[in-house]
Design a protein around this motif. Structure first.
Motif, mmCIF file in Angstrom:
data_model
loop_
_atom_site.group_PDB
_atom_site.id
_atom_site.type_symbol
_atom_site.label_atom_id
_atom_site.label_comp_id
_atom_site.label_asym_id
_atom_site.label_seq_id
_atom_site.Cartn_x
_atom_site.Cartn_y
_atom_site.Cartn_z
ATOM 1 N N GLU A 166 -9.835 38.933 26.503
ATOM 2 C CA GLU A 166 -10.998 39.681 27.004
ATOM 3 C C GLU A 166 -11.556 40.568 25.897
ATOM 4 O OE1 GLU A 166 -8.783 39.343 31.303
ATOM 5 O OE2 GLU A 166 -9.367 41.342 30.656
ATOM 6 N N HIS B 52 -5.323 42.040 28.620
ATOM 7 C CA HIS B 52 -5.451 40.580 28.563
ATOM 8 C C HIS B 52 -6.167 40.241 27.264
ATOM 9 C CE1 HIS B 52 -5.205 40.719 33.186
ATOM 10 N NE2 HIS B 52 -4.024 40.378 32.678
ATOM 11 N N HIS C 142 -11.198 45.508 31.471
ATOM 12 C CA HIS C 142 -10.969 44.068 31.480
ATOM 13 C C HIS C 142 -12.318 43.349 31.387
ATOM 14 C CE1 HIS C 142 -6.688 43.836 32.940
ATOM 15 N NE2 HIS C 142 -6.942 45.095 33.235
ATOM 16 N N SER C 143 -12.270 42.068 31.312
ATOM 17 C CA SER C 143 -13.478 41.262 31.518
ATOM 18 C C SER C 143 -13.047 39.950 32.158
ATOM 19 C CB SER C 143 -14.182 40.990 30.174
ATOM 20 O OG SER C 143 -13.531 39.929 29.473
HETATM 21 ZN ZN LIG Z 1 -8.000 41.123 32.498
#
Ligand SMILES: [Zn+2]
Ligand SMILES: CS(=N)(=N)C[C@@H](Cc1ccccc1)C(=O)O
Length: 291
Positions: free
Chosen positions: A51, A48, A180-181
């Motif tokens: 992020e 993503h 991820h974040s």
């Molecule tokens: Zn993510």
């Protein structure tokens, strides 16, 4: 990446796993002390694109692996004696480029890739809904304008195809870690169902120990559990795909923070986030290489 390869050419190399939709090369860093098809550990970041802490943490960890090896600092030499590490710092290059085009939130907060969809108004597929794991089930959208649009079919996105192809053709991955974040979570399968995976007890205990290692650095508190129970139901997710292919030690991290800054985590938190995350990842890698 080139700087790291140049300064640690004995142990680090760049592997092009393919190109993105907009034809940017996708390079994974391979950390290896030689040998053919050694058991391997996969780490990806930036699936993503907004992020940004995940890419930054991956860069810091890449340097840490190389320098710990060069300085003979445990447990990296042992890990690399037994296993290879593949680290994909930018799993979504086109999205990452897009987030740098402008500081306005339409660009900076872009999440998906940048493929053309059936809707001329809406671009991009959520790469973490496009994997061949319960694809199309609840926990993803079939609307191209949604942030969790799953794409027209599993592996429709070249970025996912590139990652899946490398992992399948290699055939000897033992661990899959996706960065991820944000939300400060350390999670294991499944995301597509609330049913516990067969290895739930072991995965939970590893995740608890790893999150304790993480917290020991700076006191950052993580929540541990299955993705379904901890954050949400999601279909077509990478971690479920890896686990279903027999990569038992599959985890997803949601890095800092818990919402104060969210995706806009200030750069002055990169190093402390990286250092605490490294403690958790190191724990998982050492556990896996001792199995
Ligand atoms: Zn993510
Ligand atoms: C905030 S976020 N988008 N990183 C949350 C992330 C949760 C998740 C991780 C791994 C597997 C499935 C689901 C996602 O929606 O893809």
């Amino acid at each position: 990446m080139d700087t790291l390869v140049a300064s640690h050419s004995k142990v680090v190399s760049k592997v092009q796993i393919g190109n993105s939709y907009e034809n940017r090369p996708m390079y994974a860093l391979k950390f290896s002390t030689g040998g053919e098809k050694k058991p391997a550990i996969w780490i990806d970041a930036g699936m993503h694109s907004r992020e940004w802490i995940s890419h930054a943490t991956a860069v810091w960890i890449a340097n840490q692996i190389a320098t710990d090896y060069a300085n003979n600092r445990a447990p990296v030499p042992k890990i690399l004696g037994l296993m290879d590490i593949y680290l994909l710092i930018v799993a979504n290059p086109d999205g990452y480029f897009f987030t740098h085009k402008s500081s306005s939130s339409f660009y900076r907060l872009w999440r998906k890739n940048r493929s053309v969809t059936s809707d001329p108004k809406c671009f991009g597929v959520d790469l973490n809904r496009n994997w061949d794991a319960a694809f199309g089930g609840p926990g993803a959208s079939d609307n191209p304008c949604d942030e969790d649009y799953r794409g027209p079919s599993a592996n429709s996105e070249i970025e996912v195809k590139n990652m899946a192809n490398l992992i399948e053709s290699h055939g000897n991955f033992k661990s899959f870690i996706s960065l991820h974040s944000y939300k400060q979570l350390l999670m294991y399968p499944y995301s597509y169902t609330g049913t516990n995976p067969p290895d739930q007890t072991e995965l939970h205990s590893i995740a608890v120990a790893a999150s304790n290692a993480l917290s020991s650095w700076h006191g950052t508190v993580y929540t541990v559990g299955s993705i379904f129970n901890t954050i949400e139901q999601a279909s077509g997710a990478s971690v479920d795909w890896a686990y279903n292919r027999g990569i038992k030690y599959s985890f997803a991290f949601e890095l800092r923070d818990t919402g104060k800054f969210g995706f806009l985590l200030p750069a002055d938190q990169i190093v402390s986030t990286s250092k605490e995350t490294w403690l958790a990842i190191k724990y998982i890698m050492e556990y896996v290489c001792n199995k």
